[in-house]
Design a protein around this motif. Structure first.
Motif, PDB file in Angstrom:
ATOM      1  N   VAL A  90       0.840  -1.207   0.000  1.00  0.00           N
ATOM      2  CA  VAL A  90       0.000   0.000   0.000  1.00  0.00           C
ATOM      3  C   VAL A  90       0.870   1.250   0.000  1.00  0.00           C
ATOM      4  O   VAL A  90       0.653   2.186  -0.788  1.00  0.00           O
ATOM      5  CB  VAL A  90      -0.954   0.008   1.216  1.00  0.00           C
ATOM      6  CG1 VAL A  90      -1.617   1.379   1.372  1.00  0.00           C
ATOM      7  CG2 VAL A  90      -2.015  -1.072   1.065  1.00  0.00           C
ATOM      8  N   ASN A  91       1.855   1.293   0.868  1.00  0.00           N
ATOM      9  CA  ASN A  91       2.723   2.471   0.965  1.00  0.00           C
ATOM     10  C   ASN A  91       3.478   2.714  -0.334  1.00  0.00           C
ATOM     11  O   ASN A  91       3.632   3.859  -0.783  1.00  0.00           O
ATOM     12  CB  ASN A  91       3.699   2.317   2.129  1.00  0.00           C
ATOM     13  CG  ASN A  91       3.009   2.363   3.483  1.00  0.00           C
ATOM     14  OD1 ASN A  91       1.911   2.911   3.607  1.00  0.00           O
ATOM     15  ND2 ASN A  91       3.636   1.783   4.506  1.00  0.00           N
ATOM     16  N   ARG A  94       0.963   4.025  -2.988  1.00  0.00           N
ATOM     17  CA  ARG A  94       0.554   5.402  -2.680  1.00  0.00           C
ATOM     18  C   ARG A  94       1.704   6.385  -2.941  1.00  0.00           C
ATOM     19  O   ARG A  94       1.483   7.488  -3.446  1.00  0.00           O
ATOM     20  CB  ARG A  94       0.072   5.506  -1.235  1.00  0.00           C
ATOM     21  CG  ARG A  94      -1.268   4.812  -0.982  1.00  0.00           C
ATOM     22  CD  ARG A  94      -1.797   5.090   0.416  1.00  0.00           C
ATOM     23  NE  ARG A  94      -2.097   6.495   0.583  1.00  0.00           N
ATOM     24  CZ  ARG A  94      -3.265   7.074   0.253  1.00  0.00           C
ATOM     25  NH1 ARG A  94      -4.248   6.341  -0.245  1.00  0.00           N
ATOM     26  NH2 ARG A  94      -3.442   8.370   0.439  1.00  0.00           N
ATOM     27  N   GLY A  98       1.716   9.395  -5.571  1.00  0.00           N
ATOM     28  CA  GLY A  98       2.039  10.740  -5.101  1.00  0.00           C
ATOM     29  C   GLY A  98       3.044  11.454  -5.979  1.00  0.00           C
ATOM     30  O   GLY A  98       3.032  12.687  -6.079  1.00  0.00           O
ATOM     31  N   THR A 116      -5.733   0.541  -1.527  1.00  0.00           N
ATOM     32  CA  THR A 116      -4.844   1.660  -1.212  1.00  0.00           C
ATOM     33  C   THR A 116      -5.614   2.926  -0.851  1.00  0.00           C
ATOM     34  O   THR A 116      -5.024   3.892  -0.367  1.00  0.00           O
ATOM     35  CB  THR A 116      -3.944   1.994  -2.414  1.00  0.00           C
ATOM     36  OG1 THR A 116      -4.760   2.502  -3.488  1.00  0.00           O
ATOM     37  CG2 THR A 116      -3.174   0.775  -2.881  1.00  0.00           C
ATOM     38  N   LEU A 118      -6.875   4.828  -3.085  1.00  0.00           N
ATOM     39  CA  LEU A 118      -6.701   5.761  -4.200  1.00  0.00           C
ATOM     40  C   LEU A 118      -7.924   5.849  -5.114  1.00  0.00           C
ATOM     41  O   LEU A 118      -8.046   6.792  -5.897  1.00  0.00           O
ATOM     42  CB  LEU A 118      -5.469   5.364  -5.020  1.00  0.00           C
ATOM     43  CG  LEU A 118      -4.125   5.503  -4.289  1.00  0.00           C
ATOM     44  CD1 LEU A 118      -3.012   4.817  -5.076  1.00  0.00           C
ATOM     45  CD2 LEU A 118      -3.788   6.984  -4.068  1.00  0.00           C
TER      46      LEU A 118
END
Length: 316
Positions: A90-91, A94, A98, A116, A118
């Motif tokens: 997930v990180n 993301r 970003g 996520t 998003l």
């Protein structure tokens, strides 16, 4: 139009769907531009090795750090939905979003992308068979289960496995134009544009009445009589009720109205005849109980998402 080589990372999580994984590799990695150069550098990455693909296991040559360099990230579906989506994954996704990376999912890969956060507040799609589960797990996503793919700019989602091809060709067309996309389509033996959407593959569900309910005998009669030009008054007379009472009780027990239920029964029968006979379309419309060819075509397009003739070409 993109300039230079565009890096694509295909993320393989455990229990990856092999078809979904192979689709972007075949579309993007085989493509050549007019000058003979490759427009894409496609790399398969995974958080760990080996990765199960059910019938076999694979070792991805790259790890999650590849997501920090990719300009596009493709998320193939997994047999267990979003079960393999760890905080680390997930990180990484993301963070990639970003910095402006494009994220696209194939089939149930939408579960991974939705996990996520998003897709919250955005329109998306996934395989029609998983749509109800997806809607339950991710209520903040605006799900459209009737289309082949959804382009929300930075985030894209596609329906079942073959719709992943449609999505990849759509990306190529946006990156390099229709001529290059047509070349990619020919290599995949695919039309650049498919008529209709995912809805044409969905067999319309007929709302059942609870076993032993007052409506159960009426539903059997409606199924048997669907080829007749029935009116609501005739249906009410068969049920021994007023039309107002019939509508109320029918909706209470099936969640729909008698005429809507009847229309679905007719469309299901029409699909069967289009698949298994050579009868003219207008004759089929009459056989299944529609009063005019126009009424049949309009209702069929509304329910199935394509015309009777197009449906026949696809499924007969």
């Amino acid at each position: 139009m993109l300039r230079g080589v565009h890096r694509i990372a295909v993320l393989a999580l455990d229990n990856v769907v092999a078809f979904d994984l192979a689709t972007p590799l075949e579309v993007f990695d085989r493509l050549l531009l007019d000058d003979g150069t490759k427009p894409y550098d496609v790399r398969v990455c995974a958080p760990s090795a080996p990765v199960s693909a059910r019938a076999f296991t694979l070792r991805a040559p790259y790890g999650l750090d590849e997501l920090t360099k990719a300009e596009t990230i493709i998320l193939p579906g997994c047999h267990d939905g979003s079960a393999g989506v760890t905080p680390e994954v997930v990180n990484a996704l993301r963070a990639a979003a970003g910095r402006g990376a494009r994220l696209a999912s194939i089939c149930s890969g939408a579960f991974i992308l939705a996990a996520t956060g998003l897709l919250d507040g955005r329109r998306a799609t996934t395989h029609w068979a998983a749509a109800a589960r997806f809607a339950e797990e991710f209520p903040r996503v605006e799900l459209d289960p009737g289309v082949l793919y959804v382009d929300e700019g930075q985030f894209l989602t596609s329906a079942g496995a073959a719709a992943g091809l449609d999505l990849c060709l759509h990306l190529v067309r946006g990156d390099h134009g229709s001529a290059v996309a047509a070349r990619a389509a020919r290599l995949s033996v695919m039309p650049l544009e498919r008529e209709g959407g995912q809805a044409q593959f969905i067999v319309p569900e007929q709302p059942p009445a609870p076993r032993g309910s007052q409506m159960e005998p009426l539903l059997r009669w409606l199924e048997e009589s669907a080829g007749r030009d029935l009116t609501l008054d005739e249906i009410a007379a068969q049920a021994g009720m007023s039309t107002r009472t019939l509508n109320r009780r029918f909706r209470e027990q099936t969640g729909t109205t008698p005429l809507q239920w009847l229309h679905l029964a007719r469309i299901r029968r029409a699909q069967h005849l289009l698949e298994t006979t050579a009868h003219p379309v207008d004759r089929i419309g009459s056989q299944v109980g529609f009063g005019s060819p126009t009424a049949f075509r309009d209702r069929f397009k509304r329910v199935v998402g394509t015309s009777p003739q197009s449906y026949r070409r696809s499924f007969r």
